[in-house]
Write a protein that holds these residues in place. Structure first.
Motif, PDB file in Angstrom:
ATOM      1  N   GLY A  33      49.955  32.124  36.004  1.00 52.99           N
ATOM      2  CA  GLY A  33      49.853  33.481  35.456  1.00 52.99           C
ATOM      3  C   GLY A  33      48.576  34.168  35.873  1.00 52.99           C
ATOM      4  O   GLY A  33      47.608  33.520  36.294  1.00 52.99           O
ATOM      5  N   ILE A  34      48.608  35.500  35.796  1.00 52.21           N
ATOM      6  CA  ILE A  34      47.385  36.284  36.048  1.00 52.21           C
ATOM      7  C   ILE A  34      47.256  37.370  34.967  1.00 52.21           C
ATOM      8  O   ILE A  34      48.254  37.759  34.351  1.00 52.21           O
ATOM      9  CB  ILE A  34      47.378  36.963  37.441  1.00 52.21           C
ATOM     10  N   ALA A  35      46.047  37.822  34.766  1.00 48.54           N
ATOM     11  CA  ALA A  35      45.812  38.979  33.901  1.00 48.54           C
ATOM     12  C   ALA A  35      44.884  39.929  34.641  1.00 48.54           C
ATOM     13  O   ALA A  35      43.946  39.489  35.312  1.00 48.54           O
ATOM     14  CB  ALA A  35      45.152  38.544  32.604  1.00 48.54           C
ATOM     15  N   LEU A  36      45.182  41.228  34.567  1.00 47.04           N
ATOM     16  CA  LEU A  36      44.343  42.237  35.216  1.00 47.04           C
ATOM     17  C   LEU A  36      43.795  43.173  34.159  1.00 47.04           C
ATOM     18  O   LEU A  36      44.526  43.613  33.266  1.00 47.04           O
ATOM     19  CB  LEU A  36      45.175  43.032  36.220  1.00 47.04           C
ATOM     20  N   LEU A  37      42.491  43.414  34.270  1.00 45.19           N
ATOM     21  CA  LEU A  37      41.829  44.295  33.314  1.00 45.19           C
ATOM     22  C   LEU A  37      41.571  45.612  34.022  1.00 45.19           C
ATOM     23  O   LEU A  37      40.879  45.647  35.040  1.00 45.19           O
ATOM     24  CB  LEU A  37      40.506  43.639  32.892  1.00 45.19           C
ATOM     25  N   HIS A  38      42.179  46.689  33.530  1.00 42.62           N
ATOM     26  CA  HIS A  38      41.928  47.994  34.154  1.00 42.62           C
ATOM     27  C   HIS A  38      41.890  49.087  33.099  1.00 42.62           C
ATOM     28  O   HIS A  38      42.062  48.808  31.902  1.00 42.62           O
ATOM     29  CB  HIS A  38      42.909  48.295  35.281  1.00 42.62           C
ATOM     30  N   GLN A  39      41.680  50.300  33.556  1.00 44.57           N
ATOM     31  CA  GLN A  39      41.492  51.427  32.623  1.00 44.57           C
ATOM     32  C   GLN A  39      42.617  51.495  31.586  1.00 44.57           C
ATOM     33  O   GLN A  39      42.388  51.731  30.410  1.00 44.57           O
ATOM     34  CB  GLN A  39      41.443  52.760  33.397  1.00 44.57           C
ATOM     35  N   GLY A  40      43.831  51.227  32.055  1.00 44.73           N
ATOM     36  CA  GLY A  40      44.981  51.360  31.157  1.00 44.73           C
ATOM     37  C   GLY A  40      45.112  50.204  30.179  1.00 44.73           C
ATOM     38  O   GLY A  40      46.035  50.164  29.372  1.00 44.73           O
ATOM     39  N   GLY A  41      44.260  49.213  30.245  1.00 40.55           N
ATOM     40  CA  GLY A  41      44.355  48.052  29.341  1.00 40.55           C
ATOM     41  C   GLY A  41      44.448  46.757  30.132  1.00 40.55           C
ATOM     42  O   GLY A  41      44.059  46.704  31.299  1.00 40.55           O
ATOM     43  N   THR A  42      44.974  45.743  29.487  1.00 38.30           N
ATOM     44  CA  THR A  42      45.075  44.437  30.153  1.00 38.30           C
ATOM     45  C   THR A  42      46.540  44.112  30.369  1.00 38.30           C
ATOM     46  O   THR A  42      47.345  44.210  29.449  1.00 38.30           O
ATOM     47  CB  THR A  42      44.405  43.361  29.284  1.00 38.30           C
ATOM     48  N   GLU A  43      46.853  43.726  31.593  1.00 35.72           N
ATOM     49  CA  GLU A  43      48.242  43.444  31.945  1.00 35.72           C
ATOM     50  C   GLU A  43      48.358  41.956  32.277  1.00 35.72           C
ATOM     51  O   GLU A  43      47.576  41.446  33.072  1.00 35.72           O
ATOM     52  CB  GLU A  43      48.581  44.292  33.181  1.00 35.72           C
ATOM     53  N   ILE A  44      49.322  41.276  31.661  1.00 37.86           N
ATOM     54  CA  ILE A  44      49.481  39.831  31.924  1.00 37.86           C
ATOM     55  C   ILE A  44      50.860  39.579  32.519  1.00 37.86           C
ATOM     56  O   ILE A  44      51.867  40.071  32.020  1.00 37.86           O
ATOM     57  CB  ILE A  44      49.337  39.021  30.615  1.00 37.86           C
TER      58      ILE A  44
END
Ligand code: AGP
Length: 605
Positions: A33-44
């Motif tokens: 799995g991955i998680a990305l932290l960006h302006q819109g929030g965190t996506e997993i």
């Protein structure tokens, strides 16, 4: 176990993480799995299965971001399912974890988490505790969490309101970090860092590293900034790929002549074994009354060969102890016991804990490790690195033979330090050791013949391997290799023990691999082979090229090993057994490099 990755910078984090997870997949492959932290929030995005399944999921969902953490899992707490895959999220916290939190139940109770957790993992509990303590200062939340944890952990953490930042902290389980040129990266080992840079550092235990797009900061748990000790990867980076072979295991088997040369040559001066580079004083080799080798799996099998060599040639007692059992058998080690810890990864927790225990008892220690800067190397007094380069296949091959090479060198140096051998004897021994690479080249040239011979066990349900003395030690390793990559049940037996029970299992359906390389044991070994032949077993015999065999007997399958002096026959015989295991796995269509249920680095007890 488990591979962890984190990246923050100017590049697309999902691509960097997926590529890195593929390189780290040998650490565990139950889910990813991955998680990305960006302006819109965190996506997993996470799923059970391999990194390729995660890649497919990403191709569908098209996540985007420049800061992220990723994980490939070897399941410990909680079964293999999407919910238990990492990253885990609780409140504003997203986290990945490698290790085991022993007190996760108490923490669940203490922070009233029952009913609020979505997975069965100890890792999600950590995320919840960080969330509990988080009031805008990540360092403080991490510090307070870490003080509550019992167990081992490598954690990479993102906070929703800290864009572009990844925090990392560890106890025992490894984390390395580096700058990529356009950002910063962390990983559970250097395999994922090597595509970007050869400069890296090991995050010290109980320190917090903060990765930002423009650099890395390191703090100790009291909040003081700490100095980063940079290291250099000294692998030949071109060794990292498969080099045209279908599997890493084959590539790593084929590399053995070269890496053995690289392991022994720098340690020979004027024809004599030399550990001045490692600063190992002769007194440590001459002063000990006994030796205790601690290791697991293949590394332990190397230790068994070392025991035979040292006992026969130096005349001191050597115990080889399974590191996982060491603590439970009231070990007797003291200042007169030289402890030798052997580990390819240098991270096997059983070996590490046993080594730490022995050091507390006052034992001098040497470790034989492949991965530079690994925990076991750092925990021992002296370290001898095997120069095997990265070993990616879960089944260990070149690490084993380079460990053997170091054990030959150590035996010779010990004999020198104790004044046991004449110059002539030492010189003969060292010359024979230096012949090993060319002898292995000869074996590898016959790999198609070995492939054909492996067909004799391809469809077997059970295989027995028999031999005596050093031959038995080699077979223990050959048998482990066969079962882990082919899933054929195989057992190595000291051939003299067969008649005390196991021979009841021998029928025409149980092929037997016999190794006969030790002159003084030959006639006894051949008698034992006749015993299984007369119960119908088909025997694949590995024997020296010059040995005569009775023409009247039924030798349907014989492999002739290039001749070396008896103590060195371990080397060619081991390589033949490695190739047999490899070809059986290949011909069964199995995933040779990633056998089921296993992982390359075993950081759980
Ligand atoms: C062998 O093929 C296995 N991968 C395993 O037995 C391994 O040798 C063992 O887990 C010890 O690992 P280490 O050398 O990294 O300590």
């Amino acid at each position: 176990m488990c591979g962890i990755i984190g990246y923050t910078g100017k590049s697309h984090a999902e691509k960097i993480m997926l590529d890195a997870l593929e390189l780290l997949e040998y650490r565990g492959y139950d889910s990813a799995g991955i998680a990305l932290l960006h302006q819109g929030g965190t996506e997993i995005l996470k799923c059970t299965g391999r990194v390729k399944d995660l890649r497919n999921l990403c191709a569908l969902k098209k996540p985007e971001g420049f800061c992220g953490i990723g994980h490939t899992r070897w399941a410990t707490h909680g079964g293999v399912c999407d919910a238990n895959a990492h990253p885990h999220r609780f409140g504003r916290i997203t986290l990945i974890h490698n290790g085991i939190i022993e007190n996760y139940r108490e923490l669940t109770e203490k922070y009233a988490l029952e009913g609020h957790l979505r997975s069965e993992t100890d890792s999600e509990v950590v995320a919840a505790v960080v969330e509990h303590f988080y009031a805008g200062d990540p360092y403080s939340a991490i510090r307070r969490t870490v003080l509550k944890l019992k167990g081992t952990f490598a954690l990479a953490i993102m906070f929703d309101d800290q864009p572009g930042k990844i925090y990392a902290v560890r106890n025992v389980s490894p984390i390395v970090a580096a700058l990529t040129g356009d950002g910063a990266i962390l990983s559970s080992d250097v395999a994922a860092i090597v595509p970007f840079t050869t400069d890296y550092f090991v995050v010290p235990e109980f320190h917090v590293a903060c990765l930002k797009p423009d650099g890395i900061e390191l703090y100790d748990l009291s909040g003081d900034q700490a100095k980063i000790d940079w290291l250099k990867v000294d692998w030949d980076v071109s060794r990292s790929g498969k080099g045209g072979y279908p599997f890493y295991m084959e590539k790593e088997i084929m590399e053995q002549p070269e890496v053995i040369r690289e392991t022994i040559q720098p340690r020979i001066r004027d024809g004599r074994p030399d550990f001045s580079q490692e600063q190992i004083p002769d007194e440590i080799l001459s002063g000990c009354r006994r030796i205790c080798v601690i290791a697991c799996g293949t590394a332990m099998h190397a230790g068994l060969v070392g025991k035979s060599l040292i006992q026969a040639m130096i005349g001191i007692h050597v115990d080889v102890v399974m590191a996982s059992e060491f603590m439970y058998n009231d070990p007797v080690v003291d200042k007169n016991t030289l402890v030798i810890a052997i580990s390819q990864s240098g991270e096997t927790i059983d070996t590490l804990e046993a080594l730490k225990f022995a050091r507390k008892c006052g034992s001098p220690s040497i470790s034989i490790v492949n991965v530079k800067g690994a925990s076991i190397a750092r925990a021992s007094e002296y370290v001898i690195y095997t120069n095997a380069g990265p070993e990616i296949a879960v089944a260990s091959t070149k690490a084993y033979t380079t460990q053997l090479a170091v054990l030959y060198l150590l035996t010779a140096r010990m004999a020198m330090a104790r004044g046991l051998w004449s110059d002539e004897k030492l010189s003969d021994f060292m010359k024979e050791l230096q012949r090993v690479p060319e002898v292995l080249e000869r074996v590898l040239e016959t790999k198609e013949e070995i492939h054909r011979l492996s067909g004799t066990i391809l469809n077997a349900r059970d295989v027995f391997m028999i031999g005596r003395g050093l031959d038995y030690s080699i077979l223990l390793e050959g048998s482990l290799k066969l079962k882990e990559v082919s899933y054929i049940h195989s057992e190595a037996h000291a051939s003299g023990e067969l008649k005390h029970g196991t021979i009841a299992l021998i029928t025409e359906d149980t092929p037997v691999i016999a190794v006969v390389t030790q002159e003084k044991l030959k006639s006894k070994e051949l008698s034992n082979i006749r015993e299984v032949q007369s119960r119908g077993a088909r025997v694949l015999l590995l024997i020296k090229e010059n040995e005569t065999l009775d023409e009247g007997e039924k030798w349907s399958c014989v492999y002739r090993l290039p001749k070396m002096e008896d103590p060195f026959m371990v080397m060619p015989a081991s390589v033949v057994l490695q190739l047999i295991a490899y070809y059986v796995s290949l011909d069964k269509g199995l995933d040779v490099d990633k056998p089921r249920n296993l992982a390359k680095v075993v950081t759980v007890e």
